[in-house]
Design a protein around this motif. Structure first.
Motif, PDB file in Angstrom:
ATOM      1  N   ILE A   1     -34.833 -31.149  25.534  1.00  0.00           N
ATOM      2  CA  ILE A   1     -35.697 -32.021  26.258  1.00  0.00           C
ATOM      3  C   ILE A   1     -36.365 -31.018  27.451  1.00  0.00           C
ATOM      4  CG2 ILE A   1     -35.996 -33.876  27.934  1.00  0.00           C
ATOM      5  CD1 ILE A   1     -33.673 -35.398  26.449  1.00  0.00           C
ATOM      6  N   ARG A   2     -35.534 -29.975  28.092  1.00  0.00           N
ATOM      7  CA  ARG A   2     -35.806 -29.332  29.096  1.00  0.00           C
ATOM      8  C   ARG A   2     -36.850 -28.214  28.784  1.00  0.00           C
ATOM      9  NH1 ARG A   2     -31.398 -27.240  33.018  1.00  0.00           N
ATOM     10  NH2 ARG A   2     -33.291 -26.377  33.882  1.00  0.00           N
ATOM     11  N   THR A   3     -36.703 -27.656  27.471  1.00  0.00           N
ATOM     12  CA  THR A   3     -37.306 -26.364  26.901  1.00  0.00           C
ATOM     13  C   THR A   3     -38.431 -27.035  25.899  1.00  0.00           C
ATOM     14  OG1 THR A   3     -35.854 -26.056  25.295  1.00  0.00           O
ATOM     15  CG2 THR A   3     -35.375 -25.049  27.302  1.00  0.00           C
ATOM     16  N   LYS A   4     -38.292 -28.318  25.529  1.00  0.00           N
ATOM     17  CA  LYS A   4     -39.467 -28.777  24.616  1.00  0.00           C
ATOM     18  C   LYS A   4     -39.421 -27.730  23.250  1.00  0.00           C
ATOM     19  CE  LYS A   4     -42.327 -31.399  27.711  1.00  0.00           C
ATOM     20  NZ  LYS A   4     -41.360 -31.270  28.754  1.00  0.00           N
ATOM     21  N   SER A   5     -38.186 -27.272  22.987  1.00  0.00           N
ATOM     22  CA  SER A   5     -38.014 -26.381  21.779  1.00  0.00           C
ATOM     23  C   SER A   5     -36.753 -26.843  21.219  1.00  0.00           C
ATOM     24  CB  SER A   5     -37.893 -25.004  22.355  1.00  0.00           C
ATOM     25  OG  SER A   5     -37.534 -24.166  21.181  1.00  0.00           O
TER      26      SER A   5
ATOM     27  N   LEU B   1     -35.068 -36.053  17.972  1.00  0.00           N
ATOM     28  CA  LEU B   1     -35.736 -35.110  18.850  1.00  0.00           C
ATOM     29  C   LEU B   1     -36.365 -34.051  17.961  1.00  0.00           C
ATOM     30  CD1 LEU B   1     -32.944 -34.611  21.786  1.00  0.00           C
ATOM     31  CD2 LEU B   1     -35.312 -35.641  21.980  1.00  0.00           C
TER      32      LEU B   1
ATOM     33  N   TYR C   1     -40.287 -32.589  18.922  1.00  0.00           N
ATOM     34  CA  TYR C   1     -40.527 -31.468  19.481  1.00  0.00           C
ATOM     35  C   TYR C   1     -40.662 -30.257  18.575  1.00  0.00           C
ATOM     36  CZ  TYR C   1     -39.196 -33.297  24.013  1.00  0.00           C
ATOM     37  OH  TYR C   1     -39.196 -34.223  25.025  1.00  0.00           O
TER      38      TYR C   1
ATOM     39  N   LYS D   1     -43.813 -28.264  18.971  1.00  0.00           N
ATOM     40  CA  LYS D   1     -43.982 -27.498  20.267  1.00  0.00           C
ATOM     41  C   LYS D   1     -43.686 -26.275  20.301  1.00  0.00           C
ATOM     42  CE  LYS D   1     -44.091 -32.087  22.429  1.00  0.00           C
ATOM     43  NZ  LYS D   1     -45.493 -32.163  22.977  1.00  0.00           N
TER      44      LYS D   1
ATOM     45  N   ASN E   1     -43.392 -23.815  23.091  1.00  0.00           N
ATOM     46  CA  ASN E   1     -43.574 -23.489  24.578  1.00  0.00           C
ATOM     47  C   ASN E   1     -42.638 -22.124  24.872  1.00  0.00           C
ATOM     48  OD1 ASN E   1     -44.914 -25.615  24.298  1.00  0.00           O
ATOM     49  ND2 ASN E   1     -43.907 -26.801  26.212  1.00  0.00           N
TER      50      ASN E   1
END
Length: 284
Positions: free
Chosen positions: A158-162, A210, A214, A217, A219
């Motif tokens: 969730i924090r890294t969106k990876s 999740l 993600y 994504k 990022n």
């Protein structure tokens, strides 16, 4: 002997399915240990997941013997006992002195003293069905405590969106494992096998959702200076197999999380360096 013959087709089928899936999960770290053997170095990999997985196997084998009529739990956890011992032996051969000493300390503390303490506690304080109840709740408590790991994985995603550290098929097969062992526990009326796998199923589904959210994504900026480590699965002990997923290398994920304040693009060092996702298989 519920679950051990075709006279009880449902628990037998679920137990066999659970054994097959757990067997494959136990073998998942083989590429990692082949790499360790080939390079004659542990390259920053941690021993904790394997030591914990070994303890889980020992605990569930003891539970299965005390309960009796639990051959399918004994078979898969006995295999897990063998394979985890092999992994730890290879690790000790090629680990640097500091890591080797730490591995031995954890092994003695958990797998020797911890397990011996549980055996003495259950043998001296209880007997008969009360021993099964006490040991069953100890197994459940240990399995649930291991579920902190998937929470760490989810937090990092969730924090890294990876989904770099959360392979979809790993979550998928561990979810199947949780379903299989829950079914076995349900039809053999073993609540101590059912409970941990309920959590295992919920965490597995959450991780797959999740992944879908993600997966597209990107990022994360990575400039690898060393090859990525292989994402692997640890220890499926034949207790709640979902527990394997849960031990996703807490120490490794902690490293990841500490370096991801503001995103992995600010992390010092390449993604995958020394990181392993190692689910601990508990086939209960």
């Amino acid at each position: 002997m519920a679950g051990l013959s075709l006279q009880h087709p449902l628990p037998f089928a679920f137990g066999i399915l659970g054994n097959i899936i757990s067997f494959m999960v136990f073998l998942a770290p083989i590429p990692t240990f082949y790499r360790i053997y080939r390079k004659k170095s542990t390259e920053g990999f941690h021993s904790v997941p394997y030591v914990v997985s070994l303890f889980s196997c020992m605990l569930w084998i003891y539970y299965a013997f005390v309960k009796t009529d639990s051959l399918l739990l004994i078979t898969i956890n006995s295999f897990g006992l063998f394979i985890e011992t092999t992994y730890i032996t290879i690790y000790l051969i090629y680990a640097p002195k500091k890591a080797r000493v730490f591995c031995i300390q954890i092994f003695l503390l958990l797998d020797v003293l911890g397990f011996a303490g549980i055996v003495l506690l259950t043998q001296l304080l209880t007997s008969g069905s009360k021993r099964v109840v006490l040991l069953g709740w100890i197994c459940v408590g240990f399995s649930v405590s291991v579920f902190a790991a998937p929470l760490s994985v989810i937090r990092v995603v969730i924090r890294t969106k990876s989904v770099e550290f959360m392979p979809f098929f790993l979550s998928f097969f561990l979810t199947l494992s949780a379903i299989a062992w829950f079914g076995y526990g349900l039809f053999t009326k073993d609540i101590y096998v059912q409970l941990p796998n309920v959590l295992g199923f919920l965490f597995g589904v959450a991780q797959m959702l999740l992944y879908v959210v993600y997966k597209k994504k990107k990022n994360v900026v990575v400039e690898p200076t060393v090859p990525e480590h292989i994402v692997k699965i640890m220890e499926l002990t034949a207790a709640p197999p979902s527990e394997l997923l849960q031990s996703t290398a807490l120490c490794n994920l902690k490293k990841v999380d500490e370096n991801t304040e503001g995103g992995l693009d600010k992390a010092k060092g390449p993604i995958g360096e020394g990181f392993e996702i190692i689910p601990i298989i508990t086939v209960s």
